[in-house]
Write a protein that holds these residues in place. Structure first.
Motif, PDB file in Angstrom:
ATOM      1  N   CYS A  54       0.822  -1.104  -0.071  1.00  0.00           N
ATOM      2  CA  CYS A  54      -0.464   0.390  -0.292  1.00  0.00           C
ATOM      3  C   CYS A  54       0.426   1.225  -0.293  1.00  0.00           C
ATOM      4  O   CYS A  54       0.046   2.061   0.496  1.00  0.00           O
ATOM      5  N   LYS A  55       2.187   1.347  -0.614  1.00  0.00           N
ATOM      6  CA  LYS A  55       2.565   2.652  -0.767  1.00  0.00           C
ATOM      7  C   LYS A  55       2.093   3.870  -0.773  1.00  0.00           C
ATOM      8  O   LYS A  55       2.477   4.428  -0.281  1.00  0.00           O
ATOM      9  N   LYS A  56       1.107   3.929  -2.535  1.00  0.00           N
ATOM     10  CA  LYS A  56       0.873   4.875  -2.961  1.00  0.00           C
ATOM     11  C   LYS A  56      -0.193   5.677  -1.845  1.00  0.00           C
ATOM     12  O   LYS A  56      -0.756   6.298  -1.785  1.00  0.00           O
ATOM     13  N   GLY A  57      -1.001   4.507  -0.609  1.00  0.00           N
ATOM     14  CA  GLY A  57      -2.126   4.555   0.053  1.00  0.00           C
ATOM     15  C   GLY A  57      -1.131   5.496   1.482  1.00  0.00           C
ATOM     16  O   GLY A  57      -2.063   6.629   2.153  1.00  0.00           O
ATOM     17  N   VAL A  61      -1.997   9.098   2.917  1.00  0.00           N
ATOM     18  CA  VAL A  61      -2.332   9.609   3.456  1.00  0.00           C
ATOM     19  C   VAL A  61      -1.359  10.432   4.061  1.00  0.00           C
ATOM     20  O   VAL A  61      -1.530  11.326   5.371  1.00  0.00           O
ATOM     21  N   ALA A  62       0.254  10.242   4.239  1.00  0.00           N
ATOM     22  CA  ALA A  62       0.941  11.363   4.890  1.00  0.00           C
ATOM     23  C   ALA A  62       0.973  12.440   4.487  1.00  0.00           C
ATOM     24  O   ALA A  62       1.526  13.395   5.402  1.00  0.00           O
ATOM     25  N   HIS A  63       1.315  12.845   3.208  1.00  0.00           N
ATOM     26  CA  HIS A  63       0.921  14.270   2.315  1.00  0.00           C
ATOM     27  C   HIS A  63       0.016  14.623   3.973  1.00  0.00           C
ATOM     28  O   HIS A  63       0.202  15.874   3.907  1.00  0.00           O
ATOM     29  N   GLU A  64      -1.905  14.272   3.772  1.00  0.00           N
ATOM     30  CA  GLU A  64      -2.617  14.928   4.486  1.00  0.00           C
ATOM     31  C   GLU A  64      -2.224  15.364   6.129  1.00  0.00           C
ATOM     32  O   GLU A  64      -2.359  16.004   6.768  1.00  0.00           O
ATOM     33  N   TYR A  65      -1.737  13.596   6.217  1.00  0.00           N
ATOM     34  CA  TYR A  65      -1.549  13.735   8.049  1.00  0.00           C
ATOM     35  C   TYR A  65       0.083  12.911   8.156  1.00  0.00           C
ATOM     36  O   TYR A  65       0.007  11.558   8.819  1.00  0.00           O
ATOM     37  N   PRO A  66       1.088  14.009   7.877  1.00  0.00           N
ATOM     38  CA  PRO A  66       2.078  13.071   8.151  1.00  0.00           C
ATOM     39  C   PRO A  66       2.582  11.493   9.733  1.00  0.00           C
ATOM     40  O   PRO A  66       2.071  12.176  10.957  1.00  0.00           O
ATOM     41  N   PHE A  67       3.172  11.053   9.946  1.00  0.00           N
ATOM     42  CA  PHE A  67       3.511  10.301  10.559  1.00  0.00           C
ATOM     43  C   PHE A  67       4.847   9.860  10.386  1.00  0.00           C
ATOM     44  O   PHE A  67       5.417   9.592   9.502  1.00  0.00           O
ATOM     45  N   GLU A  68       5.500   8.736  11.092  1.00  0.00           N
ATOM     46  CA  GLU A  68       6.858   7.716  11.469  1.00  0.00           C
ATOM     47  C   GLU A  68       6.126   6.666  11.164  1.00  0.00           C
ATOM     48  O   GLU A  68       5.097   6.717  10.419  1.00  0.00           O
ATOM     49  N   PRO A  69       7.073   6.085  10.092  1.00  0.00           N
ATOM     50  CA  PRO A  69       6.518   4.877   9.338  1.00  0.00           C
ATOM     51  C   PRO A  69       6.653   3.769   9.635  1.00  0.00           C
ATOM     52  O   PRO A  69       7.245   3.519  11.418  1.00  0.00           O
ATOM     53  N   LEU A  70       5.809   2.854   9.247  1.00  0.00           N
ATOM     54  CA  LEU A  70       5.364   1.582   9.926  1.00  0.00           C
ATOM     55  C   LEU A  70       6.496   0.790  10.291  1.00  0.00           C
ATOM     56  O   LEU A  70       6.754   0.611   9.153  1.00  0.00           O
TER      57      LEU A  70
END
Length: 76
Positions: A54-57, A61-70
């Motif tokens: 799910c790289k593109k997804g 999501v990270a573009h709108e809601y930045p998060f640390e990599p899983l």
């Protein structure tokens, strides 16, 4: 794994609260840490699968809601 719906009065075709739940039932033979081990492995497996499939997804999501990599185990 199952869909869960909370029925409420509304004027839309969907429920206001819909989600997918994971319900685990297991026997604890020794200590509650057994459950923590299962949960740890489950989340690592889920995160690995999301990163691979799910790289593109995730990027969207990270573009709108930045998060640390899983990544990795919660106990590492």
């Amino acid at each position: 794994i199952s869909s869960v719906f909370r029925a409420e009065d509304s004027f839309i075709p969907r429920h206001l609260c819909e989600y997918v739940a994971l319900d685990v039932e297991m026997e604890i033979k020794w200590h509650y840490v057994e459950v923590m081990d299962i949960v740890d492995r489950l989340f690592v497996s889920i995160f690995d699968s999301l990163n691979q499939n799910c790289k593109k997804g995730l990027e969207a999501v990270a573009h709108e809601y930045p998060f640390e990599p899983l990544k990795g185990s919660i106990f590492d």
